[in-house]
Design an enzyme around this catalytic site. Structure first.
Site, PDB file in Angstrom:
ATOM      1  N   LYS A  33       2.705  -3.866   6.249  1.00 43.12           N
ATOM      2  CA  LYS A  33       3.030  -3.959   4.824  1.00 43.12           C
ATOM      3  C   LYS A  33       4.527  -3.797   4.568  1.00 43.12           C
ATOM      4  CE  LYS A  33      -0.966  -4.844   3.034  1.00 43.12           C
ATOM      5  NZ  LYS A  33      -1.176  -6.114   2.332  1.00 43.12           N
ATOM      6  N   SER A  42       0.849  -1.189   0.000  1.00 46.94           N
ATOM      7  CA  SER A  42       0.000   0.000   0.000  1.00 46.94           C
ATOM      8  C   SER A  42       0.884   1.237   0.000  1.00 46.94           C
ATOM      9  CB  SER A  42      -0.898   0.010   1.237  1.00 46.94           C
ATOM     10  OG  SER A  42      -1.467   1.285   1.445  1.00 46.94           O
ATOM     11  N   SER A  43       0.385   2.309  -0.599  1.00 49.89           N
ATOM     12  CA  SER A  43       1.164   3.550  -0.649  1.00 49.89           C
ATOM     13  C   SER A  43       1.339   4.174   0.724  1.00 49.89           C
ATOM     14  CB  SER A  43       0.501   4.549  -1.598  1.00 49.89           C
ATOM     15  OG  SER A  43      -0.798   4.887  -1.148  1.00 49.89           O
ATOM     16  N   CYS A  44       0.586   3.703   1.733  1.00 53.26           N
ATOM     17  CA  CYS A  44       0.729   4.269   3.073  1.00 53.26           C
ATOM     18  C   CYS A  44       2.045   3.865   3.721  1.00 53.26           C
ATOM     19  CB  CYS A  44      -0.447   3.888   3.960  1.00 53.26           C
ATOM     20  SG  CYS A  44      -0.487   2.151   4.426  1.00 53.26           S
ATOM     21  N   TYR A  52      -1.055  -0.545  10.021  1.00 55.16           N
ATOM     22  CA  TYR A  52      -1.218  -1.212   8.723  1.00 55.16           C
ATOM     23  C   TYR A  52       0.031  -1.029   7.869  1.00 55.16           C
ATOM     24  CZ  TYR A  52      -3.258  -2.220   4.110  1.00 55.16           C
ATOM     25  OH  TYR A  52      -3.514  -2.723   2.861  1.00 55.16           O
ATOM     26  N   HIS A 105     -12.972   2.769   2.267  1.00 53.32           N
ATOM     27  CA  HIS A 105     -12.063   3.796   1.762  1.00 53.32           C
ATOM     28  C   HIS A 105     -12.862   4.944   1.151  1.00 53.32           C
ATOM     29  CE1 HIS A 105      -8.980   0.452   1.844  1.00 53.32           C
ATOM     30  NE2 HIS A 105      -8.325   1.447   2.388  1.00 53.32           N
TER      31      HIS A 105
END
Length: 318
Positions: A145, A112-114, A141, A184
């Site tokens: 990842k 994920s881009s987070c 989260y 989301h």
């Protein structure tokens, strides 16, 4: 790697009923792959290592798409930090470990881009990983990842495996999660605007100032990208991980206006600036993926129309 792929190889899709997993399943079927395996959560609890070990021992897949994850928006991440960290760590550790034990030839891990720092330079490049503090609202989260990326890389270095990690931007599309609190931003807004239209409400309230910018990729485009990577590239060619995005962003307010028009809501948009914005900027640099020969094809307005039609098919006039 040869571009000639045996379309009868056994492929396991973890998370096949989610938005990303179902898009990968549909893309593989469209390309003629015939030996796909998957299990529902009730059939296989991916947080149970002994159950996952037994599944891999019996099935012996050659490719694995690791799309299973516990996911959600800002509220869900803030409310359930323990679950977002521990469940994701268990799922990915169990699948990656048992993929190695059972000689899986290629694995695709979805991040994920987070994972990028809160104050990350824009656009976000792969080398920015771990260069600063994470956004607190989704840190558990993101940490899970990041561990997945590092574990895949560790297996590649120590055991010469071929495990590819990809970092998608914000995704939307068919089979999205429209939970009223844990979804989301795109499915959340589609639902809110739809319900406001059906109930003849004069306004729709949106969290935050509306100024954060976000990048959105249609899940079907992501599916095409990850199948392309497993067919044509190796982990060595890809690097530690690779961004997959649309390459353009827009503000949450601009997104809300497009969704408002897509749904046909005629009332006003209210911004609740007492609520958190999250990270202000999250545009991904997709030059590495572009250099490997892939580009997205579904434009945002087109993708939102497809997503809204899918929402209507599932929820109708509710």
């Amino acid at each position: 790697m040869s571009t000639m792929v045996n379309k009868n190889i056994k492929i396991y899709i973890a998370g096949h009923r989610g938005m990303v997993g179902s898009a990968i399943k549909q893309e593989l079927q469209a390309q003629g792959y015939t030996n796909l395996i998957y299990k529902t959560h009730s059939e296989l609890d991916l947080t149970d290592n002994s159950a996952v070990a037994e599944f891999f021992l019996q099935e012996q897949p050659e490719w694995v798409f690791l799309a299973a994850a516990k996911v959600g928006g800002i509220l869900a991440n803030n409310t359930y930090p323990v679950e977002f960290m521990t469940e994701n760590l268990k799922i990915q550790n169990n699948i990656i470990e048992n993929s190695y034990k059972n000689q899986v030839k290629k694995l695709l891990f979805l991040g994920s881009s987070c994972i990028y720092p809160k104050q990350c330079p824009q656009p976000m490049r792969e080398q920015h990983l771990l260069s600063g503090h994470l956004e607190p609202t989704n840190e558990p989260y993101a940490l899970a990842k990041i561990c997945g990326i590092k574990l895949c890389g560790a297996y590649n270095r120590e055991y010469n495996t071929d495990y590819i990690s990809v970092m998608p931007c914000n995704l939307y599309g068919l089979n999205d999660n429209y939970h009223p609190e844990n979804a989301h931003v795109i499915p959340m807004l589609l639902r809110r605007f739809h319900e406001a239209k059906i109930n003849n409400e004069p306004t729709v309230t949106i969290w935050g100032t509306g100024t954060p910018r976000r990048e959105f990729l249609y899940a079907g485009d992501l599916a095409k990208a990850v199948v392309y990577l497993l067919e044509h590239k190796t982990a060595q060619e890809v690097g530690e991980f690779i961004n997959i995005g649309y390459g353009q962003d827009l503000t949450i307010s601009e997104l809300a206006e497009i969704i408002k028009a897509t749904v046909g809501f005629t009332g006003q948009i209210i911004l609740d600036n007492t609520k958190p914005d999250g990270t202000m900027l999250k545009l991904m640099d997709i030059s590495a993926m572009s250099a490997l020969g892939w580009r997205p094809t579904i434009e945002l307005k087109q993708g939102l129309q497809i997503a809204y039609k899918d929402f209507l098919n599932k929820y109708g006039e509710k």
